[in-house]
Design a protein around this motif. Structure first.
Motif, PDB file in Angstrom:
ATOM      1  N   GLN A  54     -66.024  37.823 -16.440  1.00 19.48           N
ATOM      2  CA  GLN A  54     -66.343  36.644 -15.654  1.00 19.48           C
ATOM      3  C   GLN A  54     -67.674  36.845 -14.923  1.00 19.48           C
ATOM      4  N   PRO A  55     -68.289  35.747 -14.455  1.00 23.81           N
ATOM      5  CA  PRO A  55     -69.534  35.880 -13.678  1.00 23.81           C
ATOM      6  C   PRO A  55     -69.336  36.748 -12.445  1.00 23.81           C
ATOM      7  N   SER A  56     -70.418  37.296 -11.951  1.00 23.08           N
ATOM      8  CA  SER A  56     -70.327  38.218 -10.819  1.00 23.08           C
ATOM      9  C   SER A  56     -69.839  37.532  -9.550  1.00 23.08           C
ATOM     10  N   ASP A  57     -69.980  36.203  -9.472  1.00 22.34           N
ATOM     11  CA  ASP A  57     -69.543  35.493  -8.270  1.00 22.34           C
ATOM     12  C   ASP A  57     -68.126  34.951  -8.407  1.00 22.34           C
ATOM     13  N   THR A  58     -67.349  35.502  -9.354  1.00 24.89           N
ATOM     14  CA  THR A  58     -65.970  35.057  -9.546  1.00 24.89           C
ATOM     15  C   THR A  58     -65.128  35.400  -8.324  1.00 24.89           C
ATOM     16  N   ILE A  59     -64.313  34.456  -7.889  1.00 26.65           N
ATOM     17  CA  ILE A  59     -63.442  34.686  -6.733  1.00 26.65           C
ATOM     18  C   ILE A  59     -62.045  34.156  -7.029  1.00 26.65           C
ATOM     19  N   VAL A  60     -61.076  34.718  -6.326  1.00 25.43           N
ATOM     20  CA  VAL A  60     -59.716  34.178  -6.295  1.00 25.43           C
ATOM     21  C   VAL A  60     -59.348  34.006  -4.832  1.00 25.43           C
ATOM     22  N   ALA A  61     -58.466  33.072  -4.570  1.00 23.81           N
ATOM     23  CA  ALA A  61     -58.081  32.784  -3.187  1.00 23.81           C
ATOM     24  C   ALA A  61     -56.571  32.761  -3.067  1.00 23.81           C
ATOM     25  N   GLY A  62     -56.078  33.213  -1.938  1.00 26.49           N
ATOM     26  CA  GLY A  62     -54.659  33.145  -1.621  1.00 26.49           C
ATOM     27  C   GLY A  62     -54.443  32.255  -0.421  1.00 26.49           C
ATOM     28  N   VAL A  63     -53.360  31.486  -0.455  1.00 29.29           N
ATOM     29  CA  VAL A  63     -53.085  30.524   0.613  1.00 29.29           C
ATOM     30  C   VAL A  63     -51.699  30.786   1.182  1.00 29.29           C
ATOM     31  N   ASP A  64     -51.639  30.961   2.489  1.00 28.86           N
ATOM     32  CA  ASP A  64     -50.370  31.015   3.212  1.00 28.86           C
ATOM     33  C   ASP A  64     -50.186  29.664   3.887  1.00 28.86           C
ATOM     34  N   ALA A  65     -49.210  28.901   3.413  1.00 32.74           N
ATOM     35  CA  ALA A  65     -49.074  27.503   3.824  1.00 32.74           C
ATOM     36  C   ALA A  65     -48.061  27.347   4.948  1.00 32.74           C
ATOM     37  N   HIS A 101     -53.745  28.978   5.807  1.00 37.30           N
ATOM     38  CA  HIS A 101     -54.699  30.075   5.955  1.00 37.30           C
ATOM     39  C   HIS A 101     -55.104  30.559   4.567  1.00 37.30           C
ATOM     40  N   VAL A 102     -56.402  30.722   4.357  1.00 34.46           N
ATOM     41  CA  VAL A 102     -56.949  31.071   3.047  1.00 34.46           C
ATOM     42  C   VAL A 102     -57.702  32.391   3.152  1.00 34.46           C
ATOM     43  N   VAL A 103     -57.438  33.287   2.197  1.00 30.07           N
ATOM     44  CA  VAL A 103     -58.172  34.546   2.072  1.00 30.07           C
ATOM     45  C   VAL A 103     -58.819  34.574   0.694  1.00 30.07           C
ATOM     46  N   VAL A 104     -60.083  34.965   0.628  1.00 30.77           N
ATOM     47  CA  VAL A 104     -60.842  34.986  -0.620  1.00 30.77           C
ATOM     48  C   VAL A 104     -61.127  36.433  -1.010  1.00 30.77           C
ATOM     49  N   LEU A 105     -60.857  36.761  -2.288  1.00 33.52           N
ATOM     50  CA  LEU A 105     -61.150  38.081  -2.842  1.00 33.52           C
ATOM     51  C   LEU A 105     -62.135  37.938  -3.991  1.00 33.52           C
ATOM     52  N   ARG A 110     -61.957  41.852  -0.079  1.00 29.67           N
ATOM     53  CA  ARG A 110     -61.851  40.626   0.711  1.00 29.67           C
ATOM     54  C   ARG A 110     -63.239  40.168   1.127  1.00 29.67           C
ATOM     55  N   ILE A 111     -63.531  38.902   0.839  1.00 30.68           N
ATOM     56  CA  ILE A 111     -64.840  38.328   1.151  1.00 30.68           C
ATOM     57  C   ILE A 111     -64.803  37.563   2.466  1.00 30.68           C
ATOM     58  N   ALA A 112     -63.790  36.711   2.601  1.00 35.28           N
ATOM     59  CA  ALA A 112     -63.733  35.861   3.791  1.00 35.28           C
ATOM     60  C   ALA A 112     -62.321  35.339   3.955  1.00 35.28           C
ATOM     61  N   ASP A 125     -50.612  35.366   9.104  1.00 30.07           N
ATOM     62  CA  ASP A 125     -51.066  34.420   8.083  1.00 30.07           C
ATOM     63  C   ASP A 125     -52.109  35.038   7.158  1.00 30.07           C
ATOM     64  N   ARG A 126     -53.031  35.817   7.719  1.00 34.62           N
ATOM     65  CA  ARG A 126     -54.072  36.417   6.885  1.00 34.62           C
ATOM     66  C   ARG A 126     -53.484  37.439   5.922  1.00 34.62           C
ATOM     67  N   ILE A 127     -52.557  38.255   6.404  1.00 33.65           N
ATOM     68  CA  ILE A 127     -51.940  39.271   5.542  1.00 33.65           C
ATOM     69  C   ILE A 127     -51.160  38.614   4.409  1.00 33.65           C
ATOM     70  N   ASP A 128     -50.413  37.555   4.725  1.00 35.87           N
ATOM     71  CA  ASP A 128     -49.632  36.876   3.687  1.00 35.87           C
ATOM     72  C   ASP A 128     -50.535  36.196   2.664  1.00 35.87           C
ATOM     73  N   ALA A 129     -51.621  35.582   3.124  1.00 38.20           N
ATOM     74  CA  ALA A 129     -52.544  34.930   2.193  1.00 38.20           C
ATOM     75  C   ALA A 129     -53.219  35.955   1.287  1.00 38.20           C
ATOM     76  N   GLU A 130     -53.594  37.094   1.852  1.00 39.55           N
ATOM     77  CA  GLU A 130     -54.219  38.138   1.037  1.00 39.55           C
ATOM     78  C   GLU A 130     -53.225  38.713   0.035  1.00 39.55           C
ATOM     79  N   ALA A 131     -51.970  38.880   0.451  1.00 39.03           N
ATOM     80  CA  ALA A 131     -50.948  39.384  -0.467  1.00 39.03           C
ATOM     81  C   ALA A 131     -50.738  38.417  -1.625  1.00 39.03           C
ATOM     82  N   ALA A 132     -50.798  37.117  -1.345  1.00 36.56           N
ATOM     83  CA  ALA A 132     -50.655  36.123  -2.409  1.00 36.56           C
ATOM     84  C   ALA A 132     -51.790  36.236  -3.414  1.00 36.56           C
ATOM     85  N   ALA A 133     -53.010  36.398  -2.920  1.00 37.29           N
ATOM     86  CA  ALA A 133     -54.153  36.521  -3.821  1.00 37.29           C
ATOM     87  C   ALA A 133     -54.061  37.785  -4.663  1.00 37.29           C
TER      88      ALA A 133
END
Length: 358
Positions: free
Chosen positions: A67-78, A84-88, A94-96, A164-172
């Protein structure tokens, strides 16, 4: 799996000329087919054939590398009010992370923010059928791949804690590693409409049953003169008689008059619920018959059974790649619970517990 029914309605033979996209309920409706004697092969149709392109799955590590170098995946804790969204990145760094409101404006801001961080491969969401249902519909409508993720295991939470951040990151990370590959149910079609009406009908039936039980109990303890004046043999008949009772509101301190008022109130509630259930039954019959005419045309399959089948299977039935997957969805799949010299199987305890009634 012998004896386990599978969904029918989308096959390689009838895929051409379908009115909707793959996974929608077509005019042919849905049916079932299995190898059991109760459901002979070929009676309801041919089993579907799935291709690898139709079954979304998480990418492997090699695929992420391409994939391109800027490929990201995101996890959402709803949650009900916020997500809450965490981007990897593709390597799991973790990016943001950021929190958004659970509104249409918040969903739009979420997607705009993610698009600015890189190329979105997929978004991994918890509670796609509850708190994140609206978000899931929004993302899918904008062409974003969504992966359904279960809540973190208790052991993981014990080690990492919970917020929320931990759960969103775990989802991603679950989807990034390939552990979670489930496709969420499509809740934008007639099957979701059937589900909402069915839920409302079920609650009305429970409320009516509760009111009938209360009516019966009050009649048992009512004064004998009042009880003997009601001659109907059924509870519904007694409810119709109780509506005609006229309590004296100036004498409600007397048990007989208070009982009359209680019986009359319960009777009005029961008959009102009868009308409500009848209205919902008529609406469900119209929707279910239009969604699955073939299924409802078979002997022994009523509107209630067909509605539950549609609700369990979901609008996008192509997400079930085999009859074993459908059995697990219904909580009817065997799982091994062997240890040492003991060899045995249990039924899977997850899935839709209403599915086995089919």
């Amino acid at each position: 799996m012998p004896g386990t029914c599978r969904p029918i309605g989308i096959t390689t033979e009838n895929r051409e000329g379908m009115a909707g996209p793959v996974g929608t309920v077509t005019s042919e409706g849905l049916a079932t087919s299995c190898s059991s004697l109760l459901c002979p092969p070929g009676r309801f149709g041919h089993p579907p054939t799935w291709t690898s392109e139709e079954t979304p799955s998480a990418m492997t590590a090699t695929e992420y590398d391409t994939q391109p170098s800027d490929t990201i995946v995101a996890g959402v804790d709803a949650h009900a009010d916020t997500h809450h969204v965490v981007v990897l990145d593709r390597h799991g760094h973790r990016i943001a992370d950021r929190q958004f409101t659970a509104t249409f404006v918040g969903y739009r801001e979420l997607l705009t923010w993610l698009s600015g961080l890189g190329h979105i491969v997929h978004i991994d969401v918890e509670s796609t059928g509850t708190y994140a249902a609206a978000l899931t519909r929004f993302l899918i409508s904008h062409g974003v791949a969504v992966v359904e993720v279960n809540t973190p295991h208790a052991h993981t939470r014990a080690r990492s804690g919970k917020d929320d951040r931990i759960d969103a990151e775990a989802a991603a990370r679950k989807a990034l590693s390939g552990e979670s590959t489930a496709v969420p149910k499509d809740t934008s079609g007639p099957v979701e409409a059937i589900r909402t009406l069915s839920v409302t009908r079920d609650s009305a039936v429970k409320a009516r049953s509760s009111a009938l039980v209360q009516l019966r109990d009050l009649l048992i303890t009512a004064p004998s003169e009042l009880r003997e004046s009601l001659t109907s043999k059924t509870l519904h008949g007694k409810a119709s008689e109780c509506i005609r009772l006229r309590p004296d509101r100036t004498r409600l301190h007397e048990p007989a008059q208070a009982t009359k008022m209680a019986l009359r109130t319960l009777s009005h509630r029961i008959l009102a619920l009868d009308r409500e259930i009848a209205d919902l039954d008529a609406a469900l019959e119209q929707l279910v018959t239009a969604a699955a005419p073939v299924l409802t045309s078979h002997l022994g399959i009523g509107v209630g059974h067909a509605a539950q089948f549609l609700i369990t299977a979901g609008q996008n039935i192509d997400r079930m790649h085999s009859e074993a997957a459908f059995a697990r969805l219904c909580g009817a799949a065997p799982v091994p619970v062997s240890s040492g010299k003991t060899h045995r199987m249990w039924l899977h305890r997850g899935g839709d517990r209403q599915g086995p009634v089919l």
